[in-house]
Design a protein around this motif. Structure first.
Motif, PDB file in Angstrom:
ATOM      1  N   GLN A 160       0.858  -1.183   0.000  1.00 56.95           N
ATOM      2  CA  GLN A 160       0.000   0.000   0.000  1.00 56.95           C
ATOM      3  C   GLN A 160       0.893   1.230   0.000  1.00 56.95           C
ATOM      4  O   GLN A 160       2.080   1.149   0.314  1.00 56.95           O
ATOM      5  N   ARG A 161       0.311   2.350  -0.345  1.00 59.24           N
ATOM      6  CA  ARG A 161       1.077   3.593  -0.350  1.00 59.24           C
ATOM      7  C   ARG A 161       1.274   4.068   1.087  1.00 59.24           C
ATOM      8  O   ARG A 161       0.342   4.054   1.889  1.00 59.24           O
ATOM      9  N   LEU A 162       2.498   4.513   1.373  1.00 60.26           N
ATOM     10  CA  LEU A 162       2.827   5.113   2.662  1.00 60.26           C
ATOM     11  C   LEU A 162       3.508   6.445   2.407  1.00 60.26           C
ATOM     12  O   LEU A 162       4.442   6.513   1.603  1.00 60.26           O
ATOM     13  N   ASN A 163       3.080   7.471   3.074  1.00 60.62           N
ATOM     14  CA  ASN A 163       3.754   8.759   3.021  1.00 60.62           C
ATOM     15  C   ASN A 163       4.566   8.894   4.302  1.00 60.62           C
ATOM     16  O   ASN A 163       4.016   8.823   5.405  1.00 60.62           O
ATOM     17  N   LEU A 164       5.877   9.069   4.127  1.00 55.50           N
ATOM     18  CA  LEU A 164       6.792   9.040   5.253  1.00 55.50           C
ATOM     19  C   LEU A 164       7.582  10.337   5.353  1.00 55.50           C
ATOM     20  O   LEU A 164       7.881  10.967   4.340  1.00 55.50           O
ATOM     21  N   GLU A 165       7.939  10.681   6.583  1.00 52.43           N
ATOM     22  CA  GLU A 165       8.823  11.819   6.820  1.00 52.43           C
ATOM     23  C   GLU A 165      10.045  11.298   7.578  1.00 52.43           C
ATOM     24  O   GLU A 165       9.911  10.685   8.643  1.00 52.43           O
ATOM     25  N   LEU A 166      11.222  11.551   7.021  1.00 53.74           N
ATOM     26  CA  LEU A 166      12.456  11.068   7.622  1.00 53.74           C
ATOM     27  C   LEU A 166      12.685  11.742   8.969  1.00 53.74           C
ATOM     28  O   LEU A 166      12.652  12.968   9.082  1.00 53.74           O
ATOM     29  N   ARG A 167      12.911  10.934  10.008  1.00 55.17           N
ATOM     30  CA  ARG A 167      13.225  11.432  11.347  1.00 55.17           C
ATOM     31  C   ARG A 167      14.728  11.413  11.576  1.00 55.17           C
ATOM     32  O   ARG A 167      15.291  12.314  12.161  1.00 55.17           O
ATOM     33  N   GLN A 168      15.358  10.311  11.156  1.00 56.29           N
ATOM     34  CA  GLN A 168      16.783  10.141  11.425  1.00 56.29           C
ATOM     35  C   GLN A 168      17.390   9.196  10.395  1.00 56.29           C
ATOM     36  O   GLN A 168      16.735   8.261   9.934  1.00 56.29           O
ATOM     37  N   MET A 169      18.668   9.460  10.074  1.00 48.09           N
ATOM     38  CA  MET A 169      19.416   8.585   9.188  1.00 48.09           C
ATOM     39  C   MET A 169      20.851   8.546   9.694  1.00 48.09           C
ATOM     40  O   MET A 169      21.439   9.584   9.984  1.00 48.09           O
ATOM     41  N   ARG A 170      21.376   7.335   9.818  1.00 50.61           N
ATOM     42  CA  ARG A 170      22.768   7.158  10.238  1.00 50.61           C
ATOM     43  C   ARG A 170      23.366   6.006   9.455  1.00 50.61           C
ATOM     44  O   ARG A 170      22.683   5.032   9.175  1.00 50.61           O
ATOM     45  N   SER A 171      24.626   6.125   9.128  1.00 54.47           N
ATOM     46  CA  SER A 171      25.308   5.025   8.451  1.00 54.47           C
ATOM     47  C   SER A 171      26.405   4.486   9.364  1.00 54.47           C
ATOM     48  O   SER A 171      26.942   5.216  10.210  1.00 54.47           O
ATOM     49  N   PHE A 172      26.715   3.196   9.179  1.00 54.62           N
ATOM     50  CA  PHE A 172      27.655   2.509  10.044  1.00 54.62           C
ATOM     51  C   PHE A 172      28.674   1.739   9.220  1.00 54.62           C
ATOM     52  O   PHE A 172      28.468   1.492   8.028  1.00 54.62           O
ATOM     53  N   ARG A 173      29.717   1.313   9.903  1.00 54.05           N
ATOM     54  CA  ARG A 173      30.724   0.469   9.263  1.00 54.05           C
ATOM     55  C   ARG A 173      30.047  -0.710   8.583  1.00 54.05           C
ATOM     56  O   ARG A 173      29.042  -1.200   9.049  1.00 54.05           O
ATOM     57  N   GLY A 174      30.598  -1.127   7.502  1.00 52.57           N
ATOM     58  CA  GLY A 174      30.049  -2.283   6.798  1.00 52.57           C
ATOM     59  C   GLY A 174      28.878  -1.942   5.897  1.00 52.57           C
ATOM     60  O   GLY A 174      28.300  -2.825   5.283  1.00 52.57           O
ATOM     61  N   GLY A 175      28.484  -0.674   5.849  1.00 51.91           N
ATOM     62  CA  GLY A 175      27.424  -0.263   4.932  1.00 51.91           C
ATOM     63  C   GLY A 175      26.008  -0.368   5.463  1.00 51.91           C
ATOM     64  O   GLY A 175      25.050  -0.140   4.727  1.00 51.91           O
ATOM     65  N   VAL A 176      25.829  -0.701   6.737  1.00 49.66           N
ATOM     66  CA  VAL A 176      24.493  -0.741   7.333  1.00 49.66           C
ATOM     67  C   VAL A 176      24.010   0.690   7.541  1.00 49.66           C
ATOM     68  O   VAL A 176      24.766   1.564   7.977  1.00 49.66           O
ATOM     69  N   VAL A 177      22.738   0.939   7.205  1.00 46.77           N
ATOM     70  CA  VAL A 177      22.142   2.269   7.362  1.00 46.77           C
ATOM     71  C   VAL A 177      20.905   2.148   8.238  1.00 46.77           C
ATOM     72  O   VAL A 177      20.071   1.256   8.040  1.00 46.77           O
ATOM     73  N   TYR A 178      20.798   3.049   9.208  1.00 49.66           N
ATOM     74  CA  TYR A 178      19.615   3.133  10.061  1.00 49.66           C
ATOM     75  C   TYR A 178      18.729   4.257   9.543  1.00 49.66           C
ATOM     76  O   TYR A 178      19.199   5.377   9.311  1.00 49.66           O
TER      77      TYR A 178
END
Length: 186
Positions: A160-178
């Motif tokens: 289904q369609r979701l409209n989202l607003e980014l709260r936080q973004m972080r990147s980590f070693r190994g390429g994992v992104v929160y």
């Protein structure tokens, strides 16, 4: 009043498990687990389907899982101290502390939980989360995105369609992104 959070580890192409049910690629780094643990600090109830509950129960039943790292131990402590509701028609009983077995997912009951709890709730598992999305119950989405594509499998996102607003973004070693998002209501 609590919020309902949807939180999982996913592949870059949006799956929680591959076509064979494998998720061995879902190994976040210790610093990514720190962020997850911090985000879970206000969670008072985990909502699970049967499969997710059986997978997560190791945090209480297998001491070796908690012993993997300091952040694993921290999560295990949180998991054991947090209430859990398992939605299943198949389970006869649960085998962990602070765990209630409920036969049917009732959106009105989940709304009442959100309205009466001081702490947040999480829904973990894409099948149960899809049901919560259908009833417009989810308030925030938190994902650890692993740098792997699996091509096909159990999808994280509801159809289904979701409209989202980014709260936080972080990147980590190994390429994992929160990534953390608020769900915007229409």
């Amino acid at each position: 009043m609590g919020k309902l959070l949807y939180s999982m580890i996913i592949s870059l192409d949006g799956y929680v498990a591959d076509a064979n049910g494998n998720f061995d690629w879902a190994q976040p780094t210790e610093d990514a687990l720190t962020v997850t643990n911090d985000e879970m600090s206000n969670v008072g109830t985990f909502l699970y389907g049967r499969r997710m509950y059986e997978m997560m129960a190791v945090w209480e039943t297998d001491p070796e899982v908690a012993a993997q790292s300091p952040e694993s131990a921290r999560f295990a402590e949180t998991w054991c101290a947090t209430d859990k509701i398992v939605y299943s028609r198949q389970l006869e009983s649960t085998h962990t502390a602070r765990t209630e077995l409920v036969r049917e997912f009732d959106p009105a009951e989940v709304t009442a939980l959100k309205d009466t709890r001081e702490h947040d709730l999480t829904v973990d598992g894409s099948t149960l989360a899809a049901e919560a999305f259908r009833h417009d119950l989810i308030d925030q989405i938190m994902v650890l995105v692993c740098p792997v594509t699996v091509g096909f499998g159990l999808a994280f996102w509801p159809k289904q369609r979701l409209n989202l607003e980014l709260r936080q973004m972080r990147s980590f070693r190994g390429g994992v992104v929160y990534l953390s998002y608020d769900l915007l209501r229409h």
